[in-house]
Motif scaffolding. Structure first.
Motif, mmCIF file in Angstrom:
data_model
loop_
_atom_site.group_PDB
_atom_site.id
_atom_site.type_symbol
_atom_site.label_atom_id
_atom_site.label_comp_id
_atom_site.label_asym_id
_atom_site.label_seq_id
_atom_site.Cartn_x
_atom_site.Cartn_y
_atom_site.Cartn_z
ATOM 1 N N GLY A 58 0.772 -1.232 0.000
ATOM 2 C CA GLY A 58 0.000 0.000 0.000
ATOM 3 C C GLY A 58 0.801 1.278 0.000
ATOM 4 N N SER A 59 1.881 1.320 0.775
ATOM 5 C CA SER A 59 2.678 2.538 0.890
ATOM 6 C C SER A 59 4.024 2.197 1.511
ATOM 7 N N LYS A 60 4.943 3.118 1.431
ATOM 8 C CA LYS A 60 6.251 2.931 2.058
ATOM 9 C C LYS A 60 6.136 2.812 3.580
ATOM 10 N N PRO A 61 5.332 3.668 4.254
ATOM 11 C CA PRO A 61 5.190 3.501 5.704
ATOM 12 C C PRO A 61 4.659 2.126 6.096
ATOM 13 N N ARG A 62 3.722 1.598 5.322
ATOM 14 C CA ARG A 62 3.171 0.283 5.646
ATOM 15 C C ARG A 62 4.173 -0.830 5.365
ATOM 16 N N LEU A 63 4.980 -0.663 4.325
ATOM 17 C CA LEU A 63 6.044 -1.642 4.065
ATOM 18 C C LEU A 63 7.035 -1.625 5.217
ATOM 19 N N TYR A 64 7.433 -0.433 5.645
ATOM 20 C CA TYR A 64 8.370 -0.310 6.760
ATOM 21 C C TYR A 64 7.788 -0.943 8.021
ATOM 22 N N ALA A 65 6.511 -0.680 8.269
ATOM 23 C CA ALA A 65 5.866 -1.236 9.463
ATOM 24 C C ALA A 65 5.857 -2.758 9.420
ATOM 25 N N GLU A 66 5.641 -3.328 8.244
ATOM 26 C CA GLU A 66 5.611 -4.787 8.129
ATOM 27 C C GLU A 66 7.003 -5.375 8.329
ATOM 28 N N VAL A 67 8.021 -4.690 7.819
ATOM 29 C CA VAL A 67 9.403 -5.128 8.058
ATOM 30 C C VAL A 67 9.698 -5.089 9.555
ATOM 31 N N LEU A 68 9.277 -4.012 10.192
ATOM 32 C CA LEU A 68 9.481 -3.857 11.632
ATOM 33 C C LEU A 68 8.760 -4.954 12.403
ATOM 34 N N THR A 70 7.902 -7.942 11.421
ATOM 35 C CA THR A 70 8.564 -9.224 11.200
ATOM 36 C C THR A 70 9.815 -9.349 12.070
ATOM 37 N N ALA A 71 10.614 -8.277 12.135
ATOM 38 C CA ALA A 71 11.848 -8.308 12.917
ATOM 39 C C ALA A 71 11.564 -8.427 14.410
ATOM 40 N N LEU A 72 10.605 -7.656 14.901
ATOM 41 C CA LEU A 72 10.273 -7.700 16.325
ATOM 42 C C LEU A 72 9.653 -9.043 16.712
ATOM 43 N N ALA A 73 8.862 -9.607 15.804
ATOM 44 C CA ALA A 73 8.263 -10.917 16.077
ATOM 45 C C ALA A 73 9.339 -11.993 16.182
ATOM 46 N N GLN A 74 10.395 -11.876 15.362
ATOM 47 C CA GLN A 74 11.471 -12.864 15.426
ATOM 48 C C GLN A 74 12.243 -12.749 16.734
#
Length: 212
Positions: A58-68, A70-74
């Protein structure tokens, strides 16, 4: 207008493609400040079209949030695994030490800017702050489930998380020196276990970490 890059685009199923894009995006955000990362460059590195990135995220902020996310969940999953690997007779102090140590292990493997971004909200988009709020709730839940640890003092638990974030940031800024790990872990443990109401005798009840 035709493509100007020479990166071949491979046909992958949506789940695999999204996972690959997130991996590439994580590398980009880890190597550069948020403002310098472009959707076009992530798409090029992933061998995908920019339109596909917008379709998935959807957007760069949402891509960044999803990356974040994933990392925090790991990091959280690794902490849970570290605690679950301990014997049921291990003390709450050692269990808490395993949680902190696991987090330090993960942070030390990352680029410093990315490790800092995982901890500190900074000026990042609202979507990222929401992800951090979710991660904070997960960390609180993990502490409440920790065998032998009191769940009655929420101020103490919130304070522990704030203290741990602060000292981890300082540790990262200093280059993650291994010689400081023990002192950092002791400081975190004392911040939470220094209060008498932080400990309780085992009750024999089960939690997600096993028998208490």
């Amino acid at each position: 207008m035709g493509r100007t890059d020479r990166s071949p685009r491979r046909r992958l199923d949506p789940v695999t493609r999204q996972a690959e894009i997130l991996t590439i995006a994580a590398e980009a955000f880890g190597a550069q400040p948020y403002e310098q990362v472009s959707m076009a460059e992530v798409a090029r590195q992933a061998g995908a079209s920019e339109a596909l990135l917008y379709r998935y995220f959807g957007s760069k902020p949402r891509l960044y949030a999803e990356v974040l996310r994933t990392a925090l969940a790991q990091i959280s999953a690794n902490q849970r695994a570290a605690v679950m690997s301990l014997a049921s007779t291990i003390s709450v102090r050692d269990r808490l030490s395993a949680l902190v140590s696991s987090c330090l292990d993960d942070l030390a493997k990352m680029e410093p800017e990315w490790a800092i971004a995982l901890i500190s909200a900074g000026d990042y988009p609202a979507e990222a702050r929401e992800v951090r709020d979710e991660a904070r709730e997960e960390r609180l839940a993990m502490l409440r489930e920790l065998p032998g640890l009191s769940v009655t003092n929420d101020y103490l638990l919130h304070g522990f998380i704030g203290f741990m974030d602060a000292v981890c940031l300082l540790w990262i800024e200093r280059g993650c020196p291994h010689r400081d790990r023990d002192a950092l872990i002791r400081g975190c443990l004392n911040a939470l276990l220094g209060s008498d109401d932080a400990l309780r005798p085992g009750t024999g009840r089960r939690s997600k970490f096993g028998r208490r």
